[in-house]
Design a protein around this motif. Structure first.
Motif, PDB file in Angstrom:
ATOM      1  N   PRO A   1       0.995  -1.059  -0.025  1.00 22.23           N
ATOM      2  CA  PRO A   1      -0.045  -0.200  -0.034  1.00 22.23           C
ATOM      3  C   PRO A   1       0.960   1.421   0.028  1.00 22.23           C
ATOM      4  N   LYS A   2       0.538   2.331  -0.807  1.00 23.85           N
ATOM      5  CA  LYS A   2       1.249   3.475  -0.874  1.00 23.85           C
ATOM      6  C   LYS A   2       0.490   4.419   0.080  1.00 23.85           C
ATOM      7  N   ILE A   3       1.737   4.918   0.924  1.00 20.86           N
ATOM      8  CA  ILE A   3       1.149   5.965   2.147  1.00 20.86           C
ATOM      9  C   ILE A   3       1.869   7.241   1.658  1.00 20.86           C
ATOM     10  N   LEU A   4       1.009   8.329   1.787  1.00 17.86           N
ATOM     11  CA  LEU A   4       1.684   9.613   2.051  1.00 17.86           C
ATOM     12  C   LEU A   4       1.437  10.090   3.195  1.00 17.86           C
ATOM     13  N   PHE A   5       2.645  10.472   3.558  1.00 17.98           N
ATOM     14  CA  PHE A   5       2.830  10.804   5.203  1.00 17.98           C
ATOM     15  C   PHE A   5       3.384  12.195   5.373  1.00 17.98           C
ATOM     16  N   VAL A   6       2.383  13.277   5.653  1.00 10.43           N
ATOM     17  CA  VAL A   6       2.496  14.710   5.604  1.00 10.43           C
ATOM     18  C   VAL A   6       2.889  15.014   7.097  1.00 10.43           C
TER      19      VAL A   6
ATOM     20  N   THR B   1       5.117  19.858   3.966  1.00  7.75           N
ATOM     21  CA  THR B   1       4.303  21.118   3.791  1.00  7.75           C
ATOM     22  C   THR B   1       2.981  20.418   3.247  1.00  7.75           C
ATOM     23  N   GLY B   2       2.295  21.525   3.649  1.00  9.87           N
ATOM     24  CA  GLY B   2       0.666  21.137   2.865  1.00  9.87           C
ATOM     25  C   GLY B   2       0.756  21.205   1.453  1.00  9.87           C
ATOM     26  N   GLU B   3       1.406  22.359   0.964  1.00  9.04           N
ATOM     27  CA  GLU B   3       1.580  22.240  -0.637  1.00  9.04           C
ATOM     28  C   GLU B   3       1.950  21.219  -1.354  1.00  9.04           C
ATOM     29  N   GLU B   4       3.179  20.810  -0.469  1.00  8.20           N
ATOM     30  CA  GLU B   4       3.819  19.511  -1.147  1.00  8.20           C
ATOM     31  C   GLU B   4       3.022  18.117  -0.850  1.00  8.20           C
ATOM     32  N   ALA B   5       2.235  18.258   0.031  1.00 11.98           N
ATOM     33  CA  ALA B   5       1.315  16.968   0.193  1.00 11.98           C
ATOM     34  C   ALA B   5       0.149  16.978  -0.911  1.00 11.98           C
ATOM     35  N   LEU B   6      -0.262  18.296  -1.349  1.00  6.89           N
ATOM     36  CA  LEU B   6      -1.515  18.259  -2.212  1.00  6.89           C
ATOM     37  C   LEU B   6      -1.013  18.041  -3.543  1.00  6.89           C
ATOM     38  N   GLN B   7       0.264  18.491  -3.730  1.00  6.69           N
ATOM     39  CA  GLN B   7       0.966  17.887  -5.199  1.00  6.69           C
ATOM     40  C   GLN B   7       1.080  16.549  -5.164  1.00  6.69           C
ATOM     41  N   ARG B   8       1.827  15.866  -4.395  1.00 12.40           N
ATOM     42  CA  ARG B   8       2.061  14.526  -4.141  1.00 12.40           C
ATOM     43  C   ARG B   8       0.423  13.605  -4.187  1.00 12.40           C
ATOM     44  N   ALA B   9      -0.340  14.110  -3.580  1.00  8.23           N
ATOM     45  CA  ALA B   9      -1.548  13.417  -3.573  1.00  8.23           C
ATOM     46  C   ALA B   9      -2.299  13.386  -4.894  1.00  8.23           C
ATOM     47  N   GLN B  10      -2.158  14.699  -5.452  1.00  6.45           N
ATOM     48  CA  GLN B  10      -2.782  14.852  -7.098  1.00  6.45           C
ATOM     49  C   GLN B  10      -1.993  14.040  -7.991  1.00  6.45           C
TER      50      GLN B  10
ATOM     51  N   ARG C   1     -10.511  16.949   0.082  1.00  5.76           N
ATOM     52  CA  ARG C   1     -12.039  16.596  -0.065  1.00  5.76           C
ATOM     53  C   ARG C   1     -12.965  17.257  -1.222  1.00  5.76           C
ATOM     54  N   SER C   2     -12.068  18.463  -1.778  1.00  2.52           N
ATOM     55  CA  SER C   2     -13.062  19.244  -2.887  1.00  2.52           C
ATOM     56  C   SER C   2     -12.487  18.559  -4.236  1.00  2.52           C
ATOM     57  N   GLY C   3     -11.147  17.919  -4.168  1.00  2.00           N
ATOM     58  CA  GLY C   3     -10.662  17.453  -5.625  1.00  2.00           C
ATOM     59  C   GLY C   3     -11.222  16.104  -5.756  1.00  2.00           C
ATOM     60  N   GLU C   4     -11.602  16.044  -7.333  1.00  2.00           N
ATOM     61  CA  GLU C   4     -12.248  14.836  -7.946  1.00  2.00           C
ATOM     62  C   GLU C   4     -11.374  13.646  -7.678  1.00  2.00           C
ATOM     63  N   LYS C   5      -9.949  13.817  -7.927  1.00  2.00           N
ATOM     64  CA  LYS C   5      -9.178  12.707  -7.850  1.00  2.00           C
ATOM     65  C   LYS C   5      -8.550  12.211  -6.298  1.00  2.00           C
ATOM     66  N   THR C   6      -8.885  13.260  -5.497  1.00  2.00           N
ATOM     67  CA  THR C   6      -8.432  12.968  -3.986  1.00  2.00           C
ATOM     68  C   THR C   6      -9.471  12.616  -3.082  1.00  2.00           C
ATOM     69  N   ARG C   7     -10.725  12.971  -3.326  1.00  2.00           N
ATOM     70  CA  ARG C   7     -11.637  13.000  -2.410  1.00  2.00           C
ATOM     71  C   ARG C   7     -12.085  11.706  -1.697  1.00  2.00           C
ATOM     72  N   ASN C   8     -11.562  10.600  -2.367  1.00  2.00           N
ATOM     73  CA  ASN C   8     -11.935   9.471  -1.715  1.00  2.00           C
ATOM     74  C   ASN C   8     -10.731   8.838  -1.127  1.00  2.00           C
ATOM     75  N   ILE C   9      -9.453   9.393  -1.042  1.00  2.00           N
ATOM     76  CA  ILE C   9      -8.672   8.842  -0.341  1.00  2.00           C
ATOM     77  C   ILE C   9      -8.757   8.818   1.137  1.00  2.00           C
ATOM     78  N   PRO C  10      -8.467   7.738   1.958  1.00  2.00           N
ATOM     79  CA  PRO C  10      -8.555   7.667   3.381  1.00  2.00           C
ATOM     80  C   PRO C  10      -7.614   8.601   3.853  1.00  2.00           C
ATOM     81  N   VAL C  11      -8.072   9.339   4.973  1.00  4.63           N
ATOM     82  CA  VAL C  11      -7.107  10.114   5.668  1.00  4.63           C
ATOM     83  C   VAL C  11      -7.109   9.991   7.088  1.00  4.63           C
ATOM     84  N   ILE C  12      -5.991   9.833   7.474  1.00  4.40           N
ATOM     85  CA  ILE C  12      -5.862   9.516   9.063  1.00  4.40           C
ATOM     86  C   ILE C  12      -5.042  10.821   9.556  1.00  4.40           C
ATOM     87  N   VAL C  13      -5.457  11.623  10.691  1.00  8.29           N
ATOM     88  CA  VAL C  13      -5.242  12.595  10.976  1.00  8.29           C
ATOM     89  C   VAL C  13      -4.245  12.189  12.245  1.00  8.29           C
ATOM     90  N   LEU C  14      -3.007  12.759  12.318  1.00 11.74           N
ATOM     91  CA  LEU C  14      -2.162  12.610  13.269  1.00 11.74           C
ATOM     92  C   LEU C  14      -1.839  13.928  13.907  1.00 11.74           C
TER      93      LEU C  14
END
Length: 127
Positions: free
Chosen positions: A5-10, A36-45, A71-84
């Motif tokens: 599984p591919k995990i993005l850790f921000v 950073t948040g900007e880097e996270a959004l770019q990688r998630a997309q 959550r507003s992006g079509e490509k990213t809205r359904n990716i499960p997110v765990i908040v740390l």
């Protein structure tokens, strides 16, 4: 054997980011990171991870705003997110839950083993 599984850790703390990344890699996850948040959004997309672990306290673009944009992006809205989060504010937790997070972990109160177990269960991964 199924793919890792591919995990993005921000996470902006380099120490915490390295420690958790090493643990998750040892547990069989493919981990990509963003500081950073900007880097996270770019990688998630661009890379569409199977799950995102998201710190709430990030410089400039905080975790809550990252979550709203995801959550507003079509490509990213359904990716499960765990908040740390290191933040104990119940208001923040409630807002994050309304935005559709999968789980909320307090960094100072949740052992990494609990996080790994939760991640595996959510992704349907057998240890």
């Amino acid at each position: 054997m199924s793919k890792q599984p591919k995990i993005l850790f921000v996470e902006d703390s380099i120490f915490f980011r390295k420690a958790v990344t090493q643990t998750l890699t040892n547990e069989g996850f493919e981990v990509q990171t963003a500081a950073t948040g900007e880097e996270a959004l770019q990688r998630a997309q661009n890379e569409t991870p199977d799950m995102i672990l998201l710190d709430m306290m990030l410089p400039r673009l905080d975790g809550m705003m990252v979550l709203r944009i995801l959550r507003s992006g079509e490509k990213t809205r359904n990716i499960p997110v765990i908040v740390l989060s290191g933040n104990a504010m119940e208001r923040d937790r409630a807002t994050a839950q309304k935005l559709g997070i999968s789980h909320y972990f307090r960094k100072d109160a949740s052992p990494i083993t609990e996080l790994v177990t939760t991640m595996r269960a959510m992704l349907g991964v057998v240890a």
